[in-house]
Design a protein around this motif. Structure first.
Motif, PDB file in Angstrom:
ATOM      1  N   SER A 177      -2.692 -24.186 -15.734  1.00  0.00           N
ATOM      2  CA  SER A 177      -3.943 -24.942 -15.656  1.00  0.00           C
ATOM      3  C   SER A 177      -5.119 -23.979 -15.787  1.00  0.00           C
ATOM      4  O   SER A 177      -4.991 -22.774 -15.544  1.00  0.00           O
ATOM      5  N   GLN A 178      -6.259 -24.505 -16.159  1.00  0.00           N
ATOM      6  CA  GLN A 178      -7.450 -23.679 -16.303  1.00  0.00           C
ATOM      7  C   GLN A 178      -7.805 -23.035 -14.965  1.00  0.00           C
ATOM      8  O   GLN A 178      -8.148 -21.847 -14.911  1.00  0.00           O
ATOM      9  N   ALA A 179      -7.702 -23.782 -13.882  1.00  0.00           N
ATOM     10  CA  ALA A 179      -8.023 -23.245 -12.555  1.00  0.00           C
ATOM     11  C   ALA A 179      -7.058 -22.127 -12.161  1.00  0.00           C
ATOM     12  O   ALA A 179      -7.476 -21.097 -11.611  1.00  0.00           O
ATOM     13  N   MET A 180      -5.770 -22.299 -12.444  1.00  0.00           N
ATOM     14  CA  MET A 180      -4.783 -21.272 -12.113  1.00  0.00           C
ATOM     15  C   MET A 180      -5.001 -20.020 -12.959  1.00  0.00           C
ATOM     16  O   MET A 180      -4.902 -18.892 -12.462  1.00  0.00           O
ATOM     17  N   LEU A 181      -5.307 -20.195 -14.244  1.00  0.00           N
ATOM     18  CA  LEU A 181      -5.582 -19.056 -15.111  1.00  0.00           C
ATOM     19  C   LEU A 181      -6.802 -18.290 -14.612  1.00  0.00           C
ATOM     20  O   LEU A 181      -6.773 -17.067 -14.488  1.00  0.00           O
ATOM     21  N   THR A 182      -7.862 -19.013 -14.273  1.00  0.00           N
ATOM     22  CA  THR A 182      -9.073 -18.382 -13.764  1.00  0.00           C
ATOM     23  C   THR A 182      -8.791 -17.614 -12.475  1.00  0.00           C
ATOM     24  O   THR A 182      -9.169 -16.447 -12.339  1.00  0.00           O
ATOM     25  N   GLY A 183      -8.110 -18.254 -11.538  1.00  0.00           N
ATOM     26  CA  GLY A 183      -7.810 -17.622 -10.256  1.00  0.00           C
ATOM     27  C   GLY A 183      -6.915 -16.412 -10.391  1.00  0.00           C
ATOM     28  O   GLY A 183      -7.143 -15.373  -9.740  1.00  0.00           O
ATOM     29  N   THR A 184      -5.904 -16.513 -11.238  1.00  0.00           N
ATOM     30  CA  THR A 184      -4.983 -15.395 -11.421  1.00  0.00           C
ATOM     31  C   THR A 184      -5.674 -14.226 -12.116  1.00  0.00           C
ATOM     32  O   THR A 184      -5.476 -13.069 -11.733  1.00  0.00           O
ATOM     33  N   LEU A 185      -6.501 -14.516 -13.112  1.00  0.00           N
ATOM     34  CA  LEU A 185      -7.256 -13.441 -13.765  1.00  0.00           C
ATOM     35  C   LEU A 185      -8.177 -12.739 -12.774  1.00  0.00           C
ATOM     36  O   LEU A 185      -8.278 -11.504 -12.772  1.00  0.00           O
ATOM     37  N   ARG A 186      -8.837 -13.500 -11.914  1.00  0.00           N
ATOM     38  CA  ARG A 186      -9.720 -12.891 -10.906  1.00  0.00           C
ATOM     39  C   ARG A 186      -8.931 -12.011  -9.949  1.00  0.00           C
ATOM     40  O   ARG A 186      -9.372 -10.924  -9.576  1.00  0.00           O
ATOM     41  N   SER A 187      -7.773 -12.487  -9.544  1.00  0.00           N
ATOM     42  CA  SER A 187      -6.926 -11.706  -8.641  1.00  0.00           C
ATOM     43  C   SER A 187      -6.471 -10.402  -9.302  1.00  0.00           C
ATOM     44  O   SER A 187      -6.514  -9.337  -8.689  1.00  0.00           O
ATOM     45  N   LEU A 188      -6.043 -10.501 -10.554  1.00  0.00           N
ATOM     46  CA  LEU A 188      -5.605  -9.306 -11.287  1.00  0.00           C
ATOM     47  C   LEU A 188      -6.767  -8.360 -11.536  1.00  0.00           C
ATOM     48  O   LEU A 188      -6.602  -7.134 -11.505  1.00  0.00           O
ATOM     49  N   GLN A 189      -7.941  -8.912 -11.773  1.00  0.00           N
ATOM     50  CA  GLN A 189      -9.142  -8.096 -11.957  1.00  0.00           C
ATOM     51  C   GLN A 189      -9.504  -7.400 -10.637  1.00  0.00           C
ATOM     52  O   GLN A 189      -9.805  -6.205 -10.613  1.00  0.00           O
ATOM     53  N   ARG A 190      -9.451  -8.133  -9.546  1.00  0.00           N
ATOM     54  CA  ARG A 190      -9.760  -7.580  -8.223  1.00  0.00           C
ATOM     55  C   ARG A 190      -8.818  -6.431  -7.875  1.00  0.00           C
ATOM     56  O   ARG A 190      -9.215  -5.448  -7.274  1.00  0.00           O
ATOM     57  N   ASP A 191      -7.544  -6.554  -8.273  1.00  0.00           N
ATOM     58  CA  ASP A 191      -6.555  -5.508  -8.010  1.00  0.00           C
ATOM     59  C   ASP A 191      -6.665  -4.333  -8.973  1.00  0.00           C
ATOM     60  O   ASP A 191      -5.912  -3.363  -8.857  1.00  0.00           O
TER      61      ASP A 191
END
Length: 153
Positions: A74-88
């Motif tokens: 989903s768009q929300a899951m993609l956004t959230g996962t990208l943010r998490s990977l970016q944060r890490d």
């Protein structure tokens, strides 16, 4: 030599290190919040993170390209996962000054260093998926789900 024996030999040093870590007594109270394995695996261990990492390992992608490459996210899951990977620190997000602004995602150096281990796990999964499905089917046949009794109201 079988594929299993080869895999075991290839990872024997890592297995010995992990076993030593497990066997080493800890002189402090266990704190799950400070456990590096739980902390990192919580972010990279889910299916979406590994798919995004593998996709970005091929080449940088814009958001829409990632969405098309992983169509069931989903768009929300993609956004959230990208943010998490970016944060890490695993993914770098670059905004281009276009109208409207365009954004590109690429693996960071740290993210690239994770590609090998993730790819190894993906290959292992593909090689053993049939055996895992057979084991599940066998287990499920021997352990049928227990139906819960519903109390009369």
């Amino acid at each position: 030599m079988t594929a299993h024996a080869k895999t075991k030999a290839d990872h024997s040093a890592a297995i010995r290190t992990v076993m030593a870590m497990i066997q080493t007594p800890v002189n402090t109270v266990f704190d799950a919040q400070k456990c590096p394995v739980r902390d990192v695996f919580a972010h990279i261990g889910d299916k979406w993170a590994s798919l995004i990492l593998q996709t970005l390992g091929y080449q940088p992608h814009r958001f829409g390209e990632l969405k098309r490459a992983i169509p069931d996210i989903s768009q929300a899951m993609l956004t959230g996962t990208l943010r998490s990977l970016q944060r890490d620190g695993l993914v770098h997000r670059q905004v281009f000054p276009t109208q409207p602004p365009s954004v590109e995602y690429r693996l960071s150096e740290l993210g690239e260093s994770l590609l090998g281990p993730v790819a190894t796990l993906v290959v292992w999964t593909a090689e053993h998926h049939g055996r895992i499905r057979e084991a599940r089917a066998s287990y499920d046949a021997e352990n049928p789900p227990v139906k819960k009794k519903v109390a009369a109201v």
